[in-house]
Design an enzyme around this catalytic site. Structure first.
Site, PDB file in Angstrom:
ATOM      1  CB  SER A   1      -0.920   0.018   1.229  1.00 16.59           C
ATOM      2  OG  SER A   1      -1.510   1.281   1.401  1.00 16.59           O
ATOM      3  CE  LYS A   2       3.412   6.773  -3.266  1.00 16.24           C
ATOM      4  NZ  LYS A   2       4.767   6.610  -3.807  1.00 16.24           N
ATOM      5  NE  ARG A   3      -4.516   3.684   3.107  1.00 14.20           N
ATOM      6  CZ  ARG A   3      -5.146   2.841   2.300  1.00 14.20           C
ATOM      7  NH1 ARG A   3      -5.439   3.202   1.074  1.00 14.20           N
ATOM      8  NH2 ARG A   3      -5.468   1.629   2.719  1.00 14.20           N
TER       9      ARG A   3
END
Length: 490
Positions: A261-263
């Site tokens: 996940s980029k988050r």
């Protein structure tokens, strides 16, 4: 309903060969899972001498990011994933941007209503419910409305969405190339929204309509869409269309429990390139995230992947993204590059530390190629070419070469005039001076070479030998640095 327009649309659909599509949403960056989908989709098309299509899915206007379409084009170009049809190159089933296809979806939704596989719903629902279709269809009175009543309310201007009419009973079976046949009870499926109040289709409906209208034969997507596949099948059946081959790929995971996940700071393709990875190494590694070739070979060029890629090699098991494994791939690719090619990709990183100095960049790159794992390692390995570090005289002490401060001073004092007198400046001529000096002083060559390494680089560990470094620095700079060393040793 007049079917003339629909018949004309059917005539446009290319047939007779494999057709795949990569259909990203322009949301800002290309994450690893998305890149893998693009790669597998391209490989299936190329392996079968088919057509690879780029389609931009921008119906979710709230998530669009300015410039994201350019990121998609740039990434595909850098990765050599050329598309045969798309927004920028056109094709027989244009347009290839979903919002430009807006007039199509309403017509197909009306056709589905006509055939009894969809209905207008006038109930007040939240926007999220419109997008996901999450509601209890047993409580929805609109499903039971007569066609005449629904038409009358719509004609009166009452807002509505169009929902898929899922059968109350029975089962739906779909086939996936990876997971095989999967059967679900229709009672577990909801009447998903096909058209929202604003006249735009939902993701699920637009996909089915576009895939059919573009003649897509193989649909590659993440396994998170397995649960939606029965509803897709029912849509195809409702229209009387052939169902494409489904290829659902397992997720790419950060670890055994968490998807990338980029988050959470996991890298996108652009991040990996910025971190010093080569595009070809990234593609090779991404291909192996959930796909296994026959045999032991791991390193493949894109052309080789195109030849050996088989859908049967795709795994049901989640793939763990291992950055250390990618580092290994990257170092293997760097070592295998032609020297000129490596010098070209290394130059921007070398220039970070040498600026516009007139050094032989190819010669510096030659010192680095066998030692480099990431391109971003390069500045730290060659920063001494830009500026001589402020080092201490303790570096002149080296146990193996039996060098110390006194012997180093003696060596450099004798070396300075010998190098000043050199008519030709080269690694070979410098080495000849070292050998002659060692003989005159009664030292082993290592005891002469060590002080020179410290003098020219200001560090004990360097890519390349002292003579190679001196050759790159040139005569004047080498002599200047030797004089600095002698001042430190005075």
């Amino acid at each position: 309903m007049d079917m003339t327009w629909f018949d004309e649309m059917e005539q446009r659909i290319p047939k007779g060969k494999v057709r795949t599509r990569f259909a990203p949403s322009p949301t800002g960056y290309m994450h690893v899972g998305n890149l893998r989908t693009a790669l597998y989709t391209w490989l299936i098309a190329r392996h079968n001498d088919g057509t690879f299509i780029l389609r931009i899915e921008d119906t979710d206007q709230g998530r669009l990011v300015e410039g994201a379409v350019d990121v998609i084009y740039k990434t595909l170009a850098e990765c050599h994933l050329d598309h045969d049809e798309g927004p920028d190159v056109g094709g027989p089933v244009a347009p290839y941007i979903q919002t430009e296809r807006r007039p199509f979806y309403g017509k197909y939704a009306e056709l589905l209503i006509e055939r009894g596989h969809a209905y207008r719903c006038f109930c007040e629902k939240t926007e999220s419910e419109e997008d996901t279709g999450e509601f209890d269809r047993g409580d929805d009175p609109c499903r039971a409305l007569s066609r005449e009543e629904a038409d009358r309310r719509a004609a009166a201007g009452e807002p509505f969405v169009i929902r898929q009419r899922i059968p109350h009973e029975g089962t739906t079976t779909f086939h996936d190339e990876i997971y095989g046949d999967i059967t679900v009870e229709n009672t577990t499926l909801d009447d998903q929204v096909l058209m929202k109040r604003d006249g735009l289709p939902t993701y699920n409906f637009a996909n089915v309509v576009d895939d059919h209208m573009m003649g897509i034969t193989h649909v590659v997507r993440g396994s998170e869409y397995l649960s939606s596949a029965p509803k897709y099948n029912l849509l195809y059946q409702g229209f009387g269309w052939d169902v494409p081959h489904y290829v659902h790929c397992s997720p790419v995971m950060r670890d055994a429990h968490n998807k990338m996940s980029k988050r959470h700071g996991d890298p996108s393709y652009e991040d990996l390139i910025a971190q010093g990875f080569l595009t070809d190494a990234v593609l090779n590694y991404v291909a192996l995230l959930g796909w296994s070739p026959r045999g032991e070979q791991e390193i493949f060029s894109l052309e080789e992947l195109k030849d050996v890629f088989e859908m049967s090699g795709i795994s049901k098991s989640p793939a763990i993204f291992d950055i250390e494994k990618l580092r290994y791939f990257n170092s293997e690719y760097i070592r295998a590059m032609a020297p000129e090619a490596f010098a070209k990709v290394a130059e921007p990183y070398i220039r970070q530390v040498i600026g516009d100095r007139d050094y032989d960049v190819a010669a510096i790159a030659a010192l680095l190629q066998e030692r480099t794992k990431l391109l971003t390692d390069i500045p730290g390995m060659v920063d001494f070419f830009g500026e001589l570090p402020d080092y201490g005289t303790e570096l002149f002490v080296h146990k193996n070469s039996k060098s110390n401060a006194d012997s180093s001073r003696q060596v450099l004092q004798a070396m300075l005039p010998a190098l000043e007198a050199l008519p030709v400046w080269s690694g070979e001529s410098i080495y000849e001076v070292i050998l002659k000096l060692a003989e005159e002083l009664g030292f082993k060559s290592g005891k002469v070479i060590w002080p020179l390494r410290i003098a020219v680089a200001g560090r004990g560990v360097t890519p390349g030998s002292a003579t190679e470094i001196a050759e790159v620095l040139g005569k004047d700079e080498t002599l200047r640095r030797i004089r600095i060393a002698l001042d430190k040793l005075a």
